[in-house]
Design an enzyme around this catalytic site. Structure first.
Site, PDB file in Angstrom:
ATOM      1  N   GLY A  39       0.931  -1.328  -0.102  1.00 16.82           N
ATOM      2  CA  GLY A  39       0.023  -0.048  -0.009  1.00 16.82           C
ATOM      3  C   GLY A  39       0.754   1.227   0.059  1.00 16.82           C
ATOM      4  O   GLY A  39       1.857   1.232   0.365  1.00 16.82           O
ATOM      5  N   GLU A  40       0.220   2.271  -0.447  1.00 15.28           N
ATOM      6  CA  GLU A  40       0.933   3.564  -0.338  1.00 15.28           C
ATOM      7  C   GLU A  40      -0.119   4.855  -0.368  1.00 15.28           C
ATOM      8  O   GLU A  40      -1.083   4.703  -0.917  1.00 15.28           O
ATOM      9  CB  GLU A  40       1.624   3.821  -1.857  1.00 15.28           C
ATOM     10  CG  GLU A  40       2.509   5.199  -1.741  1.00 15.28           C
ATOM     11  CD  GLU A  40       3.424   5.179  -3.048  1.00 15.28           C
ATOM     12  OE1 GLU A  40       4.395   6.164  -3.170  1.00 15.28           O
ATOM     13  OE2 GLU A  40       3.332   4.376  -3.659  1.00 15.28           O
ATOM     14  N   GLY A  41       0.359   5.625   0.740  1.00 17.66           N
ATOM     15  CA  GLY A  41      -0.577   6.653   0.819  1.00 17.66           C
ATOM     16  C   GLY A  41      -0.048   7.940   1.251  1.00 17.66           C
ATOM     17  O   GLY A  41       1.046   8.128   0.986  1.00 17.66           O
ATOM     18  N   GLY A  42      -0.666   8.985   1.773  1.00 18.70           N
ATOM     19  CA  GLY A  42      -0.148  10.350   2.005  1.00 18.70           C
ATOM     20  C   GLY A  42       0.967  10.283   2.824  1.00 18.70           C
ATOM     21  O   GLY A  42       2.092  11.114   2.962  1.00 18.70           O
ATOM     22  N   PHE A  43       0.893   9.386   3.711  1.00 24.50           N
ATOM     23  CA  PHE A  43       2.069   9.427   4.659  1.00 24.50           C
ATOM     24  C   PHE A  43       3.444   8.550   4.444  1.00 24.50           C
ATOM     25  O   PHE A  43       4.521   8.567   5.088  1.00 24.50           O
ATOM     26  CB  PHE A  43       1.486   8.905   6.079  1.00 24.50           C
ATOM     27  CG  PHE A  43       0.643   9.828   6.802  1.00 24.50           C
ATOM     28  CD1 PHE A  43       1.139  11.037   6.895  1.00 24.50           C
ATOM     29  CD2 PHE A  43      -0.428   9.310   7.231  1.00 24.50           C
ATOM     30  CE1 PHE A  43       0.045  12.332   7.548  1.00 24.50           C
ATOM     31  CE2 PHE A  43      -1.223  10.412   7.839  1.00 24.50           C
ATOM     32  CZ  PHE A  43      -0.922  11.810   7.982  1.00 24.50           C
ATOM     33  N   GLY A  44       2.989   7.741   3.168  1.00 22.20           N
ATOM     34  CA  GLY A  44       4.387   6.786   3.058  1.00 22.20           C
ATOM     35  C   GLY A  44       3.796   5.417   2.438  1.00 22.20           C
ATOM     36  O   GLY A  44       2.699   5.215   2.432  1.00 22.20           O
ATOM     37  N   VAL A  54       3.610   1.265   2.565  1.00 23.35           N
ATOM     38  CA  VAL A  54       3.401   0.188   3.713  1.00 23.35           C
ATOM     39  C   VAL A  54       3.880  -1.201   2.914  1.00 23.35           C
ATOM     40  O   VAL A  54       3.720  -1.395   1.840  1.00 23.35           O
ATOM     41  CB  VAL A  54       2.103  -0.080   4.114  1.00 23.35           C
ATOM     42  CG1 VAL A  54       1.624  -1.010   5.018  1.00 23.35           C
ATOM     43  CG2 VAL A  54       1.276   1.166   4.348  1.00 23.35           C
ATOM     44  N   ASP A 100      -8.743  10.810   8.864  1.00 23.45           N
ATOM     45  CA  ASP A 100      -8.746  10.155   7.698  1.00 23.45           C
ATOM     46  C   ASP A 100      -9.488   8.920   7.416  1.00 23.45           C
ATOM     47  O   ASP A 100      -9.155   8.047   7.270  1.00 23.45           O
ATOM     48  CB  ASP A 100      -7.294  10.080   7.347  1.00 23.45           C
ATOM     49  CG  ASP A 100      -7.017   9.490   5.684  1.00 23.45           C
ATOM     50  OD1 ASP A 100      -8.105   9.949   5.007  1.00 23.45           O
ATOM     51  OD2 ASP A 100      -5.995   9.177   5.167  1.00 23.45           O
TER      52      ASP A 100
END
Length: 472
Positions: A135-140, A142, A252
């Site tokens: 996974g990948e999101g606004g914080f970095g 996974v 979020d």
């Protein structure tokens, strides 16, 4: 020897026949006389000595057994601290061992917090291999990882910018690590160095609500599962708002942050992470992009977040469960791309007519409990009110959804659809402003669970932004 010369205390038989009296006297005293001649102190001393020897033997055996236990090698768990937990549904940090999640196949991490070294996490994730990105999101990003005992974890690598120092980061992580609830993803540990901030979570094996609702080629999620997920995630968020001290605002909430186990029990992820970055500009640009479609009106206009902002976002998740639609879907007709704006009048009509066919997911083919559908529609309509003060608290939403929670009034004295005058066009303009601010960020949102998407494909920032806005 005369008869009078018998030893004292000897027993003298009564007179008998002459033959008996003529027999010579015995030289040894009778057996009974021998016992009677021993001093009482000797007898007592022997008994006491025997008792003491028995006690000494038991003590020696106990010491040897305890020494053997101490020589056994301890579990290899660096920096492990047991964090007590509580009841099966709510786990405050001081009431005994935590109950395991309902999914018997999931790994039990509740109650442990561990500080990992960066090198350990490199080994766990295969050198942060691209093949292990889940996974990948606004914080970095996974990464999937595996501990030495075979348990799987999700390692979240936070982007390091103008965020908190090491002391502040540890303090925030300590707060998060003490939160244990069956409907919240458990923090297993963390790593903090000068250049790295990483969080280690339990791995939840059945992907996200977003995946099961909007993924292609998947079976239709039936109504009982949808209701179960709504109630479970509402319980988890209620715990964050009402029972955590200090209270935690998620910031979020979205279907991609609701993970599912094999039994389709909901686990809310990513709570508390926003405070760990503490970078105002990054927070505004990336987080708003990541939550486009879930954003409360007051956030679009002022950038301020409260617990009622969480309630609004949860209302959008409820709309996803009800309708099967994405928060923003560019494939829909012009003017109907926004789920909230499309659903708002339909929610009011459905509640007034008690007819939910227009709002319900067509793929359900009317296979749902009408009573439960009404509860969820009422909750969604109350959550997405424009007026912050007229939205219910999360605990009210949970009680209104829960079958055992009884009836809860969510109107707050205001008829649905009449909370306040609101300029929908201005809302869209505010959102577009934030979209431009986050123009270049790629925010694919599947985190912690298995993802059916690989690495982000090539393309312009605008293309990536549009893909994220569409909820992919």
């Amino acid at each position: 020897m005369p008869a009078s010369g018998r030893p004292p205390g000897s027993w003298q038989s009564p007179p008998g026949p002459a033959v008996a009296r003529a027999s010579p006297p015995s030289l040894a005293p009778p057996a009974r006389a021998l016992g009677e001649n021993l001093p009482i102190g000797v007898i007592v001393g022997v008994a006491v000595a025997g008792f003491l020897m028995a006690l000494a033997s038991l003590f020696i055996v106990a010491c040897l057994s305890d020494r053997g236990k101490k020589q056994r090698p301890p579990m290899r768990k660096r920096g492990t601290m047991v964090v007590p937990a509580g009841a099966p549904d709510s786990y405050p940090p001081s009431n005994g061992p935590a109950a395991s999640p309902s999914d018997t196949n999931s790994y039990e991490f509740t109650g442990y917090k561990s500080c990992f070294t960066y090198d350990e996490l490199v080994g766990i994730t295969g050198g942060f291999s691209a093949q292990n990105v889940i996974g990948e999101g606004g914080f970095g990003k996974v990464y999937m990882g595996s501990l030495g005992d075979g348990r799987r974890v999700a390692v979240k690598q936070l982007k390091v910018g103008g965020g908190q120092g090491e002391k502040e980061f540890r303090a925030e992580v300590d707060i998060i690590s003490r939160i244990h609830h069956r409907h919240l993803v458990t923090l297993v540990g963390y790593c903090v160095t000068e250049n790295h901030r990483l969080l280690v979570y339990e791995f939840v094996s059945n992907d996200t609500l977003e995946h099961h609702l909007h993924g292609e080629g998947l079976p239709v999620m039936d109504w009982p599962k949808r209701m179960k997920i709504a109630i479970g995630s509402a319980r988890g968020l209620t715990y964050l708002h009402e029972d955590c001290h200090p209270r935690i605002i998620h910031r979020d909430i979205k279907s991609a942050n609701i993970l599912l186990d094999k039994a389709f029990e909901a686990k809310v992820a990513d709570f508390g992470v926003a405070k760990l970055t503490n970078d105002s500009m990054t927070h505004v640009s990336t987080r708003v992009m990541g939550t486009f479609g879930y954003m409360a009106p007051e956030y679009a206009s002022s950038g301020k977040l409260t617990d009622r902002s969480d309630v609004f976002s949860f209302g959008v998740v409820l709309l996803e469960l009800i309708t099967g639609r994405k928060p923003v879907d560019s494939s829909q007709p012009l003017g109907e791309e926004s789920l909230v704006e499309w659903a708002r009048p339909l929610l009011v009509d459905a509640l007034e007519t008690d007819d939910f066919r227009e709002i319900a997911d067509p793929s359900l083919e009317c296979r749902y409990s009408k009573i439960e559908m009404r509860r969820m529609v009422e909750a969604a309509a109350a959550c997405i009110r424009h007026s912050v003060t007229k939205r219910p608290r999360m605990v009210q939403v949970w009680r209104s959804l829960d079958v055992d929670g009884g009836s809860t009034d969510l109107t707050n004295g205001v008829k649905l659809g009449h909370s306040t005058a609101y300029d929908s066009g201005q809302y869209s303009a505010d959102i577009e402003l934030f979209r431009r601010m986050g123009f270049e960020d790629d925010l694919d949102t599947a985190e912690y669970g298995l993802s059916d998407e690989g690495e982000p494909g090539p393309g312009s920032g605008r293309q990536r932004q549009q893909r994220t806005a569409a909820g992919r």
